[in-house]
Write a protein that holds these residues in place. Structure first.
Motif, PDB file in Angstrom:
ATOM      1  N   VAL A   1      -6.086 -10.123  47.495  1.00 35.23           N
ATOM      2  CA  VAL A   1      -7.216  -9.922  46.591  1.00 35.23           C
ATOM      3  C   VAL A   1      -7.546  -8.427  46.556  1.00 35.23           C
ATOM      4  N   PRO A   2      -7.299  -7.759  45.416  1.00 32.68           N
ATOM      5  CA  PRO A   2      -7.594  -6.324  45.337  1.00 32.68           C
ATOM      6  C   PRO A   2      -9.092  -6.066  45.307  1.00 32.68           C
ATOM      7  N   PRO A   3      -9.563  -4.978  45.883  1.00 30.57           N
ATOM      8  CA  PRO A   3     -11.010  -4.719  45.939  1.00 30.57           C
ATOM      9  C   PRO A   3     -11.652  -4.516  44.572  1.00 30.57           C
ATOM     10  N   HIS A   4     -10.848  -4.086  43.568  1.00 33.72           N
ATOM     11  CA  HIS A   4     -11.442  -3.869  42.240  1.00 33.72           C
ATOM     12  C   HIS A   4     -11.731  -5.187  41.518  1.00 33.72           C
ATOM     13  N   LEU A   5     -11.074  -6.288  41.941  1.00 29.51           N
ATOM     14  CA  LEU A   5     -11.271  -7.622  41.384  1.00 29.51           C
ATOM     15  C   LEU A   5     -11.220  -7.653  39.846  1.00 29.51           C
ATOM     16  N   ASN A   6     -10.238  -6.951  39.282  1.00 30.52           N
ATOM     17  CA  ASN A   6     -10.031  -6.952  37.830  1.00 30.52           C
ATOM     18  C   ASN A   6      -8.623  -7.441  37.553  1.00 30.52           C
TER      19      ASN A   6
ATOM     20  N   ILE B   1     -18.983  -4.586  29.793  1.00 29.55           N
ATOM     21  CA  ILE B   1     -18.745  -5.648  30.776  1.00 29.55           C
ATOM     22  C   ILE B   1     -19.483  -6.921  30.350  1.00 29.55           C
ATOM     23  N   GLY B   2     -18.726  -8.018  30.284  1.00 26.55           N
ATOM     24  CA  GLY B   2     -19.322  -9.298  29.930  1.00 26.55           C
ATOM     25  C   GLY B   2     -19.300  -9.636  28.459  1.00 26.55           C
TER      26      GLY B   2
ATOM     27  N   THR C   1     -17.094  -7.685  43.193  1.00 28.06           N
ATOM     28  CA  THR C   1     -17.902  -8.765  42.625  1.00 28.06           C
ATOM     29  C   THR C   1     -17.053  -9.561  41.631  1.00 28.06           C
ATOM     30  N   ASN C   2     -17.082 -10.862  41.766  1.00 28.85           N
ATOM     31  CA  ASN C   2     -16.249 -11.723  40.910  1.00 28.85           C
ATOM     32  C   ASN C   2     -16.973 -12.027  39.605  1.00 28.85           C
ATOM     33  N   GLN C   3     -16.309 -11.739  38.488  1.00 30.14           N
ATOM     34  CA  GLN C   3     -16.908 -11.916  37.169  1.00 30.14           C
ATOM     35  C   GLN C   3     -16.062 -12.871  36.322  1.00 30.14           C
TER      36      GLN C   3
ATOM     37  N   LEU D   1     -10.964 -13.540  39.925  1.00 32.56           N
ATOM     38  CA  LEU D   1     -10.347 -14.034  41.157  1.00 32.56           C
ATOM     39  C   LEU D   1      -9.458 -15.240  40.864  1.00 32.56           C
ATOM     40  N   ASN D   2      -9.927 -16.150  40.017  1.00 30.03           N
ATOM     41  CA  ASN D   2      -9.119 -17.311  39.646  1.00 30.03           C
ATOM     42  C   ASN D   2      -7.728 -16.883  39.194  1.00 30.03           C
ATOM     43  N   LEU D   3      -7.675 -15.923  38.264  1.00 28.42           N
ATOM     44  CA  LEU D   3      -6.386 -15.523  37.684  1.00 28.42           C
ATOM     45  C   LEU D   3      -5.560 -14.665  38.638  1.00 28.42           C
ATOM     46  N   ILE D   4      -6.227 -13.857  39.453  1.00 30.93           N
ATOM     47  CA  ILE D   4      -5.496 -13.032  40.430  1.00 30.93           C
ATOM     48  C   ILE D   4      -4.716 -13.927  41.393  1.00 30.93           C
ATOM     49  N   VAL D   5      -5.355 -14.994  41.865  1.00 28.33           N
ATOM     50  CA  VAL D   5      -4.659 -15.920  42.769  1.00 28.33           C
ATOM     51  C   VAL D   5      -3.614 -16.729  42.007  1.00 28.33           C
TER      52      VAL D   5
END
Length: 541
Positions: A19-24, A74-75, A185-187, A209-213
């Motif tokens: 999980v990268p810290p940037h969470l993008n 964002i968003g 932060t997970n968005q 996070l869903n897609l990163i995993v």
């Protein structure tokens, strides 16, 4: 060993992921495909257009920078309404990079379906193909939600329209471009629409996070095999499998839609090694008369998902196409950001949908008592883990998650002592005949074995005495003659008394399905006559 994966009746998939810290997810994919260089990424099998990974990266940062300059923050939600095309994933990954939320409208949506989806996600901008623009611009404009229309094909026709090419041809330095850093932060990054097999579609919130995993879940097949994709990229199957292929640096051939001859011709032309398809396409291949005109011996693997594929169908595939080494099944849902279970080349079992995937946590429970059931006992599949979505837009999560935070899938399944899962059916689709439960998919599998049946769908016809009567909708195979009574008798010989087609058989021109190939049983039920087509006295029920 499976014994090490199960604790107190709960099954754990591998939890070792990065999980990268940037969470993008946009930055995550961009970092990976930068290393794929000049390899071909995507080929349009119909037009022969293609794009390399290097070109893809440049276009992604160009579009992302342009969207930021146009005011995407964002968003903010950005929609894509188009057939599958080279620009599709460039656009969605660019939206992720600049912190926006991607959503996808199927190009075959009716006016009402499109209005429903727009009102769920409320996109600020929308990217459109020429086909969709001509058909739906006035409808989209009338909703008064979308601020900018970005056209893939046509030149702007009004002040609220921009041209994709103008945005993509501006040059942004790849090395200096910085995607949005969410700082852990997970968005939400994506809104996907549930298939709506039992009612109106809902907007599922999928996170970075869903897609990163999900991208780290190992692909089913060898990387040297070229895949062919026909799943609409507006669907979960189309999105996730394609994103995984891009992440892995695969050369992927795709088609905008399924046309039998073009599909088979494309397999021959590009020496396709594996096909990711829904069960109806498997049946069509088995019964195709066109396939003999082409050499499709390059196909080694079928990956089948969206609904159960029956053992007899798999055996038919192997009999007709002996060059196919593996017919692998998977089980996935939108709410899991793709796969829940998946068969692998070296780990598969006939009739199963495979073993639990990376990041997933599963329990199987009695839906009445909520108690966990054991090996070989059917129950509702409930799932948890880092790929589980963040709920539906505008809906309280407690309606869909249990007290332990597991999403209630509504799917009935069991697992064996080696951890292989077997799908029985959906709770909401089970036909209740008196005190008995009848799985529509079981009857559909049997119907498809009949040489005169091209397609089939089964649902329950309401009945005062019995509750529901199993009723079949059948599309005849061209050149074959068969009566309703012959089909009823065919099923009667093979099933227990409560599974017989007591509601009769209805011949139709087509079976209504979602773009991903799932049967729309609510539309079948709408086709039922007001009275049961076969009126059976109570004493005979």
């Amino acid at each position: 060993m499976f014994a090490e994966q199960i604790k107190n009746g709960i099954i754990y998939g591998d939890q070792n992921f990065f999980v990268p810290p940037h969470l993008n997810i946009g930055a995550f994919v961009l970092e990976k495909i930068l290393g794929h260089n000049d390899r071909v990424a995507l080929i349009n099998g119909e037009t022969e257009e293609q794009i390399t990974y290097r070109e893809m990266v440049q276009n992604i940062v160009n579009i992302a920078a342009a969207l930021t300059d146009l005011g995407i923050k964002i968003g903010d939600v950005v929609a894509i309404a188009s057939e599958n095309r080279l620009e599709y994933f460039v656009t969605s990954i660019a939206v992720f990079c600049c912190g926006g939320i991607s959503t996808f409208f199927n190009n075959a949506y009716t006016k009402n379906e499109l209005i429903h989806a727009v009102n769920i996600s409320k996109p600020k901008f929308i990217f459109l193909s020429g086909e969709v623009f001509k058909k739906q611009y006035e409808t989209l404009k009338s909703i008064n939600i979308i601020q900018k229309f970005i056209l893939y094909d046509d030149k702007p026709t009004s002040n609220d329209c921009l041209n994709y090419r103008d945005l993509s041809e501006r040059h942004v330095d790849i090395n200096s471009y910085k995607p949005i850093d969410f700082k852990g932060t997970n968005q939400t990054c994506m809104v996907l629409y549930t298939s709506g097999t039992t009612g109106s579609a809902k907007g599922a919130k999928v996170t970075h996070l869903n897609l990163i995993v999900a991208c780290q879940q190992k692909l089913t097949v060898s990387s040297e095999l070229t895949p062919l994709s026909i799943a609409p990229w507006s669907s979960t199957m189309g999105q996730l499998l394609t994103l995984q292929n891009i992440y892995d640096g695969t050369k992927l051939v795709f088609l905008p839609k399924y046309i039998e001859r073009l599909y088979i011709k494309t397999i021959e032309k590009y020496k396709i090694g594996y096909l990711a398809i829904a069960p109806p396409i498997v049946v069509m291949l088995c019964k195709s008369t066109i396939v003999n005109e082409y050499d499709i011996s390059s196909v080694k693997i079928l990956l089948v998902g969206g609904a159960p594929t029956y053992t007899k169908t798999i055996r038919q595939v192997r009999s007709r196409f002996p060059h196919i080494k593996h017919v692998l099944q998977g089980y996935g849902i939108t709410e899991a950001s793709g796969a829940v279970c998946r068969e692998m080349e070296l780990a598969h079992k006939e009739g199963s949908v495979g073993q639990i995937v990376l990041g997933m946590i599963i329990k199987v429970v009695d839906p009445e008592t909520n108690k966990i059931v054991g090996v070989g006992e059917p129950g509702e599949v409930r799932i948890s883990g880092p790929t589980i979505f963040d709920g539906y837009i505008g809906k309280d999560k407690k309606d869909d998650f249990d007290e332990e935070g597991f999403y209630k899938t509504g799917d009935i399944a069991y697992y064996d002592k080696e951890g292989y899962f077997f799908i029985v059916d959906r709770i909401k689709e089970i036909i209740k005949y008196k005190a008995w439960q009848v799985a529509p998919s079981e009857l559909e599998g049997l119907l498809l074995q009949h040489p005169a049946v091209k397609e089939a769908g089964v649902t329950g016809a309401p009945d005062i005495l019995a509750g529901e009567l199993p009723t079949a909708f059948v599309v005849k195979q061209p050149g074959f003659q068969v009566t309703k009574q012959e089909i009823i008798a065919y099923i009667t010989e093979q099933v227990a008394p409560w599974k017989r087609l007591r509601g009769g058989v209805i011949f139709v021109d087509e079976i209504p399905k979602t773009p991903s190939g799932k049967i729309l049983r609510r539309k079948l039920r709408a086709l039922l006559p007001k009275q049961s087509p076969q009126n059976i006295p109570a004493s005979k029920l």
